[in-house]
Design a protein around this motif. Structure first.
Motif, short mmCIF file in Angstrom:
data_model
loop_
_atom_site.label_atom_id
_atom_site.label_comp_id
_atom_site.label_asym_id
_atom_site.label_seq_id
_atom_site.Cartn_x
_atom_site.Cartn_y
_atom_site.Cartn_z
N LYS A 1 47.81 33.90 40.97
CA LYS A 1 46.75 33.91 41.98
C LYS A 1 46.57 35.31 42.56
CE LYS A 1 47.11 29.10 43.33
NZ LYS A 1 47.34 28.16 44.40
N PHE A 2 47.68 35.99 42.81
CA PHE A 2 47.61 37.35 43.34
C PHE A 2 46.89 38.27 42.36
CE2 PHE A 2 49.33 41.64 43.95
CZ PHE A 2 49.08 41.82 45.30
N ASP A 3 47.20 38.15 41.10
CA ASP A 3 46.56 38.99 40.08
C ASP A 3 45.06 38.78 40.01
OD1 ASP A 3 48.96 40.15 39.35
OD2 ASP A 3 49.33 38.71 37.74
N ASN A 4 44.60 37.61 40.40
CA ASN A 4 43.17 37.30 40.36
C ASN A 4 42.40 37.81 41.58
OD1 ASN A 4 43.37 36.01 37.88
ND2 ASN A 4 43.77 34.02 38.81
N ASP B 1 40.75 44.71 47.60
CA ASP B 1 40.76 44.57 49.06
C ASP B 1 41.62 43.38 49.49
OD1 ASP B 1 39.16 46.77 49.35
OD2 ASP B 1 37.34 45.64 49.81
N ALA B 2 41.49 42.26 48.81
CA ALA B 2 42.28 41.08 49.15
C ALA B 2 43.77 41.33 48.92
CB ALA B 2 41.82 39.88 48.34
N LYS B 3 44.10 42.04 47.85
CA LYS B 3 45.51 42.38 47.60
C LYS B 3 46.05 43.28 48.70
CE LYS B 3 45.39 42.07 42.56
NZ LYS B 3 45.42 42.82 41.30
N MET B 4 45.25 44.26 49.11
CA MET B 4 45.68 45.16 50.18
C MET B 4 45.89 44.40 51.49
SD MET B 4 46.10 48.38 49.36
CE MET B 4 45.93 49.15 50.96
N VAL B 5 44.98 43.53 51.83
CA VAL B 5 45.12 42.76 53.07
C VAL B 5 46.38 41.91 53.03
CG1 VAL B 5 44.11 40.87 54.42
CG2 VAL B 5 42.67 42.77 53.68
N TYR B 6 46.62 41.25 51.92
CA TYR B 6 47.81 40.42 51.77
C TYR B 6 49.09 41.25 51.96
CZ TYR B 6 51.32 37.44 49.59
OH TYR B 6 52.46 36.72 49.34
N LEU B 7 49.15 42.38 51.27
CA LEU B 7 50.35 43.22 51.36
C LEU B 7 50.50 43.86 52.74
CD1 LEU B 7 50.17 44.82 47.81
CD2 LEU B 7 51.76 43.04 48.61
N LEU B 8 49.40 44.23 53.36
CA LEU B 8 49.48 44.80 54.70
C LEU B 8 49.92 43.76 55.72
CD1 LEU B 8 46.35 47.12 54.73
CD2 LEU B 8 48.76 47.81 54.67
N LEU B 9 49.47 42.53 55.56
CA LEU B 9 49.91 41.46 56.46
C LEU B 9 51.41 41.21 56.31
CD1 LEU B 9 46.93 38.97 56.21
CD2 LEU B 9 47.61 40.32 58.22
#
Length: 66
Positions: free
Chosen positions: A3-6, A10-18
């Motif tokens: 799911k992360f790879d998909n 921007d969504a990956k960055m937000v997830y990792l920053l959170l």
């Protein structure tokens, strides 16, 4: 992980920053805490404005450390 790879960048960055926001306070006593916090804030700015290039971020950290 699939799911992360998909996700888009921007969504990956937000997830990792959170995730980073959840643990950053645990490093508050470390020597590099202020640099980490400043970098985290710059990363959020990049998400919002897309106006920070890698070279500027590097220069900001070099001057911050001096």
């Amino acid at each position: 992980m699939k799911k992360f790879d998909n996700l888009n960048i921007d969504a990956k960055m937000v997830y990792l920053l959170l995730l980073t926001e959840l643990v950053i306070d645990k490093t508050s006593q470390s020597e590099g805490y202020e640099i980490a916090l400043e970098s985290l804030n710059k990363a959020w700015d990049w998400i919002k404005y897309k106006n920070i290039d890698a070279y500027s971020l590097y220069l900001g950290q070099v001057f911050f450390c001096v």
